[in-house]
Design an enzyme around this catalytic site. Structure first.
Site, mmCIF file in Angstrom:
data_model
loop_
_atom_site.group_PDB
_atom_site.id
_atom_site.type_symbol
_atom_site.label_atom_id
_atom_site.label_comp_id
_atom_site.label_asym_id
_atom_site.label_seq_id
_atom_site.Cartn_x
_atom_site.Cartn_y
_atom_site.Cartn_z
ATOM 1 N N LEU A 105 0.857 -1.191 0.000
ATOM 2 C CA LEU A 105 0.000 0.000 0.000
ATOM 3 C C LEU A 105 0.886 1.232 0.000
ATOM 4 C CD1 LEU A 105 -2.693 -0.927 2.696
ATOM 5 C CD2 LEU A 105 -3.145 -0.546 0.258
ATOM 6 N N ASP A 106 0.402 2.331 -0.588
ATOM 7 C CA ASP A 106 1.126 3.599 -0.521
ATOM 8 C C ASP A 106 1.310 4.009 0.931
ATOM 9 O OD1 ASP A 106 0.946 3.571 -3.259
ATOM 10 O OD2 ASP A 106 -0.686 5.025 -3.364
ATOM 11 N N LYS A 107 2.299 4.844 1.173
ATOM 12 C CA LYS A 107 2.629 5.261 2.536
ATOM 13 C C LYS A 107 1.424 5.836 3.274
ATOM 14 C CE LYS A 107 5.758 8.252 5.155
ATOM 15 N NZ LYS A 107 6.897 9.218 5.070
ATOM 16 N N HIS A 188 0.296 3.536 -8.150
ATOM 17 C CA HIS A 188 -0.682 4.576 -7.800
ATOM 18 C C HIS A 188 -1.944 4.464 -8.665
ATOM 19 C CE1 HIS A 188 1.897 6.449 -4.940
ATOM 20 N NE2 HIS A 188 2.746 6.953 -5.814
#
Length: 235
Positions: A105-107, A188
């Protein structure tokens, strides 16, 4: 991370410090067992989880580990970083050094992460070729249009990769909130898909990977082992 798999005769030579001829002789004499069963086939495949007994000497394999983690915002989906807080800073199993993340997952995204040391198992959750569905709760700045819903269903062209995304299911839950289901994980991807409609994403929260659903009793930043039912999903 690739699964470490070996031919049994090569495993014996490496882990029990013997020649190939000695390994073959012990196999023929039925002096070797794998996970409790006597084996005489030198080409049998074993892996890092196999328990092998050879002439009364035992090599105990790793314990298979499967973990659900409720990732909070600001935590990096990585096992190691010198400057930022990572998932591994919240998890401390005995074989932590062998763990990898199945589907990052993105930060600043939150929700379900799966960690395991079983690469063959986790590949079926995160590998794009398996088409495992992942479910996200997404909040955007502006109301979601019908055009956006239709475009997700058809797939959008990404210039950088030169590909059309697989069809994604977007279900509006409120004017600016939706459930999004993907069967791939482009860089993304959700942000870029909504970005095509100039609608910035405010938050992304993953709730499900395949049949594994984020435990709503698991607080953010906490983890638990997967249940046997979760581990043995139909694949």
């Amino acid at each position: 991370m690739k699964s470490k798999r070996f031919r049994l005769d090569r495993f014996l030579c490496h882990h029990f410090q013997m020649s190939k001829r000695q390994a073959q002789q012990l196999l023929a004499a039925q002096q070797v067992s794998v996970d409790g069963k006597v084996v005489n086939d030198p080409q049998q495949i074993v892996d890092q989880f196999s328990t092998v007994i050879c002439a009364e000497q035992q090599k105990v394999g790793l314990e298979r580990t499967y973990i659900m983690f409720n990732k909070p915002a600001g935590v990096l989906s990585a096992t190691k970083d010198n400057n930022q807080t990572t998932v591994m800073d919240s998890i401390d199993p005995t074989n932590a050094q062998a763990l990898h993340i199945a589907g990052r997952l993105d930060k600043n995204s939150t929700g379900l992460l799966i960690l395991s040391n079983d690469a063959r198992w986790s590949e079926q959750l995160s590998g794009a070729q398996y088409g495992c569905e992942k479910t996200y709760l997404v909040t955007v700045r502006d109301p979601i249009s019908d055009e956006c819903v239709d475009a997700f269903a058809q797939g959008l062209y990404f210039d950088y990769e030169g590909i059309v995304t697989r069809p994604a299911k977007l279900t509006r839950l409120a004017l600016c909130q939706a459930q999004v289901k993907l069967t791939e994980g482009r860089y993304h991807q959700i942000k870029r898909m909504f970005g095509r409609f100039r609608n910035p994403v405010m938050s992304i929260h993953r709730t499900q990977i395949g049949p594994i659903v984020l435990d709503d009793q698991l607080p953010a930043g906490q983890f638990r082992p997967l249940t046997s039912k979760e581990i043995s999903f139909d694949r």
